[in-house]
Design a protein around this motif. Sequence first.
Motif, PDB file in Angstrom:
ATOM      1  N   TRP A 216       0.853  -1.197   0.000  1.00  0.00           N
ATOM      2  CA  TRP A 216       0.000   0.000   0.000  1.00  0.00           C
ATOM      3  C   TRP A 216       0.889   1.248   0.000  1.00  0.00           C
ATOM      4  CZ3 TRP A 216      -4.125   1.873  -1.684  1.00  0.00           C
ATOM      5  CH2 TRP A 216      -4.701   3.035  -1.175  1.00  0.00           C
ATOM      6  N   GLY A 217       1.310   1.600  -1.206  1.00  0.00           N
ATOM      7  CA  GLY A 217       2.201   2.734  -1.331  1.00  0.00           C
ATOM      8  C   GLY A 217       2.404   3.041  -2.801  1.00  0.00           C
ATOM      9  N   ILE A 218       3.298   3.974  -3.057  1.00  0.00           N
ATOM     10  CA  ILE A 218       3.566   4.342  -4.439  1.00  0.00           C
ATOM     11  C   ILE A 218       4.641   3.408  -4.988  1.00  0.00           C
ATOM     12  CG2 ILE A 218       4.369   6.156  -5.978  1.00  0.00           C
ATOM     13  CD1 ILE A 218       3.321   8.200  -3.986  1.00  0.00           C
ATOM     14  N   PRO A 219       4.346   2.704  -6.081  1.00  0.00           N
ATOM     15  CA  PRO A 219       5.327   1.762  -6.615  1.00  0.00           C
ATOM     16  C   PRO A 219       6.601   2.476  -7.071  1.00  0.00           C
ATOM     17  CG  PRO A 219       3.173   1.435  -7.636  1.00  0.00           C
ATOM     18  CD  PRO A 219       3.089   2.707  -6.845  1.00  0.00           C
ATOM     19  N   VAL A 220       7.714   1.810  -6.839  1.00  0.00           N
ATOM     20  CA  VAL A 220       8.981   2.349  -7.303  1.00  0.00           C
ATOM     21  C   VAL A 220       9.034   2.202  -8.826  1.00  0.00           C
ATOM     22  CG1 VAL A 220      11.461   1.858  -7.372  1.00  0.00           C
ATOM     23  CG2 VAL A 220      10.256   1.953  -5.172  1.00  0.00           C
ATOM     24  N   PRO A 221       9.329   3.292  -9.538  1.00  0.00           N
ATOM     25  CA  PRO A 221       9.370   3.219 -10.998  1.00  0.00           C
ATOM     26  C   PRO A 221      10.376   2.153 -11.448  1.00  0.00           C
ATOM     27  CG  PRO A 221       9.459   5.490 -10.285  1.00  0.00           C
ATOM     28  CD  PRO A 221       9.581   4.646  -9.048  1.00  0.00           C
ATOM     29  N   GLY A 222       9.913   1.251 -12.302  1.00  0.00           N
ATOM     30  CA  GLY A 222      10.812   0.243 -12.842  1.00  0.00           C
ATOM     31  C   GLY A 222      11.034  -0.958 -11.943  1.00  0.00           C
ATOM     32  N   ASP A 223      10.499  -0.928 -10.733  1.00  0.00           N
ATOM     33  CA  ASP A 223      10.671  -2.074  -9.845  1.00  0.00           C
ATOM     34  C   ASP A 223       9.467  -2.179  -8.914  1.00  0.00           C
ATOM     35  OD1 ASP A 223      11.530  -4.209  -8.384  1.00  0.00           O
ATOM     36  OD2 ASP A 223      13.498  -3.343  -7.878  1.00  0.00           O
ATOM     37  N   PRO A 224       8.329  -2.580  -9.469  1.00  0.00           N
ATOM     38  CA  PRO A 224       7.057  -2.524  -8.735  1.00  0.00           C
ATOM     39  C   PRO A 224       6.955  -3.474  -7.550  1.00  0.00           C
ATOM     40  CG  PRO A 224       6.765  -3.578 -10.881  1.00  0.00           C
ATOM     41  CD  PRO A 224       8.166  -3.065 -10.852  1.00  0.00           C
TER      42      PRO A 224
END
Length: 517
Positions: A216-224
């Motif tokens: 429950w958070g903002i996915p890391v770009p390029g490494d979801p």
Amino acid sequence: MAERPTYYVTTPIYYVNDSPHLGHAYTTIACDALARFMRLDGYDVRFLTGTDEHGQKVKKSATAAGKSPQAFTDEVSERFRALGPLLNLSNDDFIRTTEPRHTSGVQALWRTLVERGEIYLGTYAGWYAVRDEAFYTESELSPGPNGSRLAPSGAPVEWVEEPSYFFRLSAWGERLLRHYEEHPDFVAPDSRRNEVIAFVKGGLQDLSVSRTSFSWGIPVPGDPRHVMYVWLDALTNYMTAVGYPATDSELYARYWPADLHMVGKDILRFHTVYWPAFLMAAGLEPPRRVFAHGWWTMEGQKMSKSLGNVIDPHAMVARYGLDPVRFFVLREVPFGADGDFSHRAVVGRLNGDLANDFGNLVQRVLTMIGKNCGARMPEPGALADADKVLLGAAYGLLERQRAAYRVQAFHTALAELWDVVGRSNRYVDEQAPWALRKTDPARMAMVLWVLAETIRHLAILAQPVIPGAAGDVLRQLGVADDRRRFADLGPKGALVAGTPLPAPAAVFPRFVAEETA
RNA sequence: GGCGGAGUAGCUCAGCGGUAGAGCAGGGGAAUCAUAAUCCCUUGGUCGGGGGUUCAAAUCCCUCCUCCGCUACCA
């Protein structure tokens, strides 16, 4: 025409794990008073508040409530938004970290940090308590049976390693110290500044800025598989709300960097160490100032759910009235220090400062004008020495208010206003207009005019803290809505003789003891 | 433990080298325009303990006592 100077002030975004209480109300009221003050003083103000909605705790609370995180946060966020009308807040925006404008902005900041080599993939290792779902530092642990270690909660911990992205915080210590040195007003009060400097001088480690243990958070770009560390997520709201990453957008260009982040003392480090480091690393300007205010106890006791003494802002306003509450929290303690919210103290301020001193002053003056001057603003004549002294005090207030607000010294600002309230009451007694009524009506008119004009100054300058009551006083003085700015202070905005006045009505009723059930 | 801050009137605090202050509370009085509000006078402190510097110390130095904050990845 020259551009108006801007002023951008923010509250923290409130974590939706908790319902709004006095602490949230306090921070927001302080920012609101500041925002109103700056607007009245001619600034182009942006006042932001909102909610912080990601993280493991929110997920757990949502699950416990049998709701999806989004449904849960929608609900709780709405309770914070409802503080607006309840507390008469003048915020220009309300941001939620679950909004697309925010999540995409945070991801943009992340990419920038990666591009600049400020974020790298590593391994987070630490003592983890499965039961608490939390990591602990070595120093927090206590020895358990058979050489094991225990968390403060008593839960057993184990050594865990997991992949994590890190921010190169360790590289920013010197730069931060230089920033504190070059910007002595960056952290306030001074005692907090010392704490922050001591902390940074102690050395900084790289900061783990992603988590894989929950989603429950903002996915890391390029490494979801990773979501971002909630503080990197949350702090960025101050920029995404003004258009970041569109740094050439109108809002961003006008308002960033923020002039003031108001925070509770518990989140000082995030705002004065991590946040400026993130920003400098991204090639962006840090905010100009972070002020850490104190906390309230309740009748001498710490507020806690278990004690059941957490104040619901709605109940507080219902009991004492909104403006008395706003006044109390900003007047009672030196801003920055802790305070005690006791019934006795609130009633003391309400009945003493507001009803007896100020409210009654307004009432006695307006009633005399109503009865003896035909309900019209009286005609001023030549100024006697006593008149000059009182008016001089009123005219001198603006500069003093500015000096106090500049350093968020709300208590000082209000004390200075009330100094003039006291002078006014003494002036009434000395001049005794009720006696002049028979002996020298023209002089009586002058005295009442001087008082009304002094009250006009007090009311205009009190608007930031008690907007409702001050507005009512100005209405009763016949001051038009568009003549209530600080630019209208002084002789050029003086009350005009002959202006018809409405029937006076009390602005601050005294608090009378409630029926004991 | 280390670093930082604070201990001044019953309460909350200001003063930070030159004869102890404010607000509130308490006591007395005046006035009567006003929300019985207001105004005036007043009781009250060996300024945490001890030592030192100085002509002079809440105010500078040392020490002790007490309390508070910070001493990183829940937010």
